[in-house]
Motif scaffolding. Structure first.
Motif, PDB file in Angstrom:
ATOM      1  N   LYS A  86       0.818  -1.220   0.000  1.00 22.33           N
ATOM      2  CA  LYS A  86       0.000   0.000   0.000  1.00 22.33           C
ATOM      3  C   LYS A  86       0.850   1.268   0.000  1.00 22.33           C
ATOM      4  O   LYS A  86       0.415   2.326  -0.418  1.00 22.33           O
ATOM      5  N   VAL A  87       2.070   1.153   0.492  1.00 17.38           N
ATOM      6  CA  VAL A  87       2.916   2.338   0.643  1.00 17.38           C
ATOM      7  C   VAL A  87       3.477   2.811  -0.707  1.00 17.38           C
ATOM      8  O   VAL A  87       3.683   4.007  -0.931  1.00 17.38           O
ATOM      9  N   GLU A 109       3.855  -7.398   1.747  1.00 17.04           N
ATOM     10  CA  GLU A 109       2.583  -7.436   2.439  1.00 17.04           C
ATOM     11  C   GLU A 109       1.531  -6.938   1.477  1.00 17.04           C
ATOM     12  O   GLU A 109       1.777  -5.990   0.726  1.00 17.04           O
ATOM     13  N   ARG A 183      -4.629 -10.814  14.018  1.00 16.46           N
ATOM     14  CA  ARG A 183      -4.339  -9.412  14.338  1.00 16.46           C
ATOM     15  C   ARG A 183      -5.042  -9.069  15.636  1.00 16.46           C
ATOM     16  O   ARG A 183      -6.254  -9.226  15.752  1.00 16.46           O
ATOM     17  N   GLY A 273       4.047  -1.798  10.846  1.00 15.97           N
ATOM     18  CA  GLY A 273       4.983  -0.774  10.365  1.00 15.97           C
ATOM     19  C   GLY A 273       5.132   0.319  11.398  1.00 15.97           C
ATOM     20  O   GLY A 273       5.057   0.053  12.595  1.00 15.97           O
ATOM     21  N   GLY A 274       5.352   1.524  10.935  1.00 16.97           N
ATOM     22  CA  GLY A 274       5.337   2.656  11.838  1.00 16.97           C
ATOM     23  C   GLY A 274       6.666   3.355  12.054  1.00 16.97           C
ATOM     24  O   GLY A 274       6.693   4.430  12.651  1.00 16.97           O
ATOM     25  N   ARG A 321       7.070   3.177   5.135  1.00 13.92           N
ATOM     26  CA  ARG A 321       7.536   4.550   4.997  1.00 13.92           C
ATOM     27  C   ARG A 321       9.059   4.616   5.126  1.00 13.92           C
ATOM     28  O   ARG A 321       9.728   5.275   4.340  1.00 13.92           O
ATOM     29  N   TYR A 516       3.507   6.503   0.077  1.00 10.84           N
ATOM     30  CA  TYR A 516       2.080   6.827   0.027  1.00 10.84           C
ATOM     31  C   TYR A 516       1.680   7.848  -1.049  1.00 10.84           C
ATOM     32  O   TYR A 516       0.579   7.773  -1.590  1.00 10.84           O
TER      33      TYR A 516
HETATM   34  N1  PLP Z   1       1.331  -2.736   8.157  1.00 10.33           N
HETATM   35  C1  PLP Z   1       0.043  -2.392   8.288  1.00 10.33           C
HETATM   36  C2  PLP Z   1      -0.945  -3.408   8.728  1.00 10.33           C
HETATM   37  C3  PLP Z   1      -0.369  -1.083   7.994  1.00 10.33           C
HETATM   38  O1  PLP Z   1      -1.654  -0.742   8.111  1.00 10.33           O
HETATM   39  C4  PLP Z   1       0.603  -0.129   7.567  1.00 10.33           C
HETATM   40  C5  PLP Z   1       0.241   1.252   7.249  1.00 10.33           C
HETATM   41  O2  PLP Z   1      -0.627   1.862   7.722  1.00 10.33           O
HETATM   42  C6  PLP Z   1       1.925  -0.530   7.461  1.00 10.33           C
HETATM   43  C7  PLP Z   1       2.265  -1.832   7.755  1.00 10.33           C
HETATM   44  C8  PLP Z   1       3.010   0.419   7.020  1.00 10.33           C
HETATM   45  O3  PLP Z   1       3.233   1.429   7.924  1.00 10.33           O
HETATM   46  P1  PLP Z   1       4.489   2.419   7.730  1.00 10.33           P
HETATM   47  O4  PLP Z   1       4.478   2.872   6.337  1.00 10.33           O
HETATM   48  O5  PLP Z   1       4.256   3.489   8.707  1.00 10.33           O
HETATM   49  O6  PLP Z   1       5.717   1.649   8.062  1.00 10.33           O
END
Ligand code: PLP
Length: 603
Positions: A86-87, A109, A183, A273-274, A321, A516
């Motif tokens: 998604k990123v 993922e 989860r 993530g995060g 990110r 993103y």
């Molecule tokens: N994993 C999950 C389940 C997420 O929802 C997200 C993003 O919101 C991420 C990973 C990636 O997060 P980040 O880009 O902050 O590392």
């Protein structure tokens, strides 16, 4: 000289030398040399420069840092990571990521069927795939198919119904089932701008009751051996590490409890993530290092395993990110400086001018360093009075034009006389003296997080860095929307150079845009994705790979379901053959501005 905070945000990916931003890698090319090279090939609009070596560096750093912590604490579990599609799902980003990740067993993922198809097709076989998000039976079936292809796939359950669907698909297809993860809905919340992914009322995850029910449901169907992973994600861009520690403790205990209930193949904790990225050009906003982050994860999980007498879990991360942001730079050509319309050559004073205009002219001529502030403020007052006189019908349009030109010229002269040494002085200036820079890009397409949640990105000119920038700058994009603006912010001031665009080009770089922004961007006004290129280094030379031009107008229209055959038929009927030929050229051009009348000759 202004360094635009490059020491704060650039993580040694870029540096300034000889007035230029350069890439801190291999032959150290300047960004302007790369930009010129691409533009020579006819691509005049905004550009996305992707640097796969930066993605590679981030992957390497992530793995090396965690593995160092694992060694330091003599931790028995392994470190594993996946990239959350998604990123950034775009092929120019993903293909180099997958090849750089091969030696680390770095996986992907996916959070939707389309992302899962990317993972099934391109993931390095044997590297992990994790599946998040809401699922239907078809998506679960796709996961079974991925498993049958040989992928090491874990379906992370967000609700009990998904587990029921797994049982159904297993019965109906007789395919081997993928691994299952749960989860968990933590009571501890996240931190940072995207904290809502965690906490008891978050959108995702199983409550403690549901976890127990899920495990029972698996046991009832003899599937408990499929359970391998506990997962949580407390939100993107964590600015502090404290909430993570709480989440680790909570999920670590859930892991241990489930192990003690008999989940014998449960072996991993996926911490989501995060990991944050420094976006600020003014002060640090991220309050931990990767080393600290890794050590906290390893140490906390080790302690819980010891306390509960269970084996130390393998660690999975899904940081996106951190891996992708720095790899992409958006370059926007400056099309116009607002005050360029107020050039002195346009001044047409009359034989006899209204007194205030005569006075403006005197202020302009007589201004010295000593009187600069005073005269500048006087001129701004005079302009206001003159505009009122115009509204009341006492001065004509020529007078008004003269007044505006003189005032702008007075401001410019004041700035250059004062040679502002200290930006504190610039801040004292009236806000009317900001310069407005019109940029060839769409804020909605290329910086959606600025538009949507006011996310800051580092911005700087990529040339002129050996000259002092003197104009407080507001930035405008080319959409017909007044939200397409980055206004001057006195708390985070952006100063740019006073350039004459008739004589030279001027480009701004927006950094850290690789996470993103690419697919969150929207086609407001039908401006599509900018032209993009992968910048790679081969034997000390810079090579531009996979240039992908911004979408053609005709394709943009097709994308939103216009009948493009019909469009062409109607246009062909309505103009001469010669004109239609020209129209066709325009239809196969992209929608960004390129100074249309140099259309037929290259730079
Ligand atoms: N994993 C999950 C389940 C997420 O929802 C997200 C993003 O919101 C991420 C990973 C990636 O997060 P980040 O880009 O902050 O590392």
């Amino acid at each position: 000289k202004n360094k635009y905070g490059i020491d704060i945000w650039s993580d040694n990916n870029f540096f300034i030398e000889d007035g230029l931003v350069k890439v801190d890698y291999d032959s150290n090319p300047s960004l302007i040399s790369i930009v010129k090279n691409v533009r020579k090939q006819g691509f005049k609009g905004p550009l996305l420069l992707r640097f796969p070596h930066i993605t590679k560096k981030q992957i390497k750093t992530l793995f090396n840092t965690f593995n160092a912590s694992i060694k330091e604490y003599d931790y028995k579990g392994t470190f594993n990571a996946v990239f959350p599609l998604k990123v950034n799902q775009l092929p120019n980003f993903i293909h180099p990521l997958i090849s750089a990740g091969k030696k680390y067993n770095y996986g992907l993922e996916a959070g939707s069927k389309a992302e899962l198809i990317i993972a099934m097709t391109y993931n390095n076989m044997g590297s992990p795939i994790t599946i998040n998000g809401f699922k239907d039976k078809e998506m679960i079936h796709l996961c079974f198919i991925a498993k049958s292809m040989g992928h090491h796939i874990t379906v992370i359950i967000e609700g009990l119904n998904e587990l029921e669907m797994i049982v159904e698909v297993l019965k109906e297809t007789k395919l081997e089932a993928p691994n299952v993860g749960l989860r968990v809905r933590l009571h501890s919340g996240g931190s940072g701008a995207w904290a809502k992914s965690g906490g008891i009322d978050s959108k995702f995850g199983l409550t403690s009751t549901e976890i127990l029910e899920a495990f029972e449901l698996m046991q009832d169907n003899n599937l408990e051996d499929l359970l391998t992973m506990i997962h949580f994600h407390i939100g993107s861009a964590m600015n502090s590490i404290k909430p993570l520690k709480k989440a680790l403790r909570e999920s670590g205990h859930i892991y241990a409890e489930l192990k003690n209930l008999g989940a014998k193949n449960l072996s991993s904790i996926n911490i989501g993530g995060g990991l944050s990225v420094e976006y600020s050009a003014y002060e640090r906003t991220r309050f931990y290092s990767l080393r600290e982050f890794a050590s906290d994860v390893v140490f906390t999980l080790k302690e819980i395993a010891r306390q509960k007498g269970v084996e130390e879990p393998n660690i999975f991360t899904e940081s996106g990110r951190f891996i992708s942001a720095a790899s992409t730079v958006l370059i926007t050509p400056v099309l116009e400086l607002f005050s360029a319309e107020y050039e002195i050559s346009h001044l047409k004073l009359k034989e006899k001018n209204p007194p205030l205009i005569a006075e403006l002219n005197e202020l302009f001529k007589d201004m010295t360093k000593k009187t600069a502030y005073e005269f500048m403020h006087d001129s701004i007052d005079h302009l206001e009075s003159l505009l009122t006189l115009f509204d009341l019908g006492y001065i004509d349009l020529q007078d008004r034009s003269n007044a505006e030109i003189l005032t702008h010229q007075i401001i410019k002269k004041a700035i250059s006389l004062l040679q502002i040494d200290d930006y504190e002085e610039l801040k004292r200036f009236d806000k009317n003296i900001q310069e407005k820079y019109l940029l060839n890009f769409s804020l909605f397409q290329s910086l959606p997080d600025y538009w949507g949640i006011n996310q800051e990105f580092p911005i700087m000119p990529i040339t002129h860095l050996d000259e002092k920038p003197t104009r407080s700058a507001s930035l405008w994009d080319i959409t017909c929307d007044s939200d397409g603006e980055i206004p001057f912010d006195i708390k985070k001031p952006l100063y740019l150079h006073d350039v004459n665009l008739n004589k030279e080009d001027y480009f701004l770089g927006f950094f850290n845009v690789g996470a993103y922004q690419d697919t969150l961007g929207m086609k407001h006004n039908l401006f599509s994705h900018p032209t993009e290129v992968n910048v790679v280094f081969k034997d000390g030379e810079v090579a531009l790979e996979h240039i992908l031009e911004s979408q053609k107008i005709i394709d943009i229209l097709e994308d939103i379901d216009y009948d493009t055959e019909e469009i062409q038929t109607i246009l062909r009927r309505s103009v001469s053959i010669e004109t239609y030929e020209i129209l066709q050229k325009y239809l196969s051009d992209n929608s960004y501005l390129k100074t249309i009348w140099s259309y037929y000759d290259d730079e």
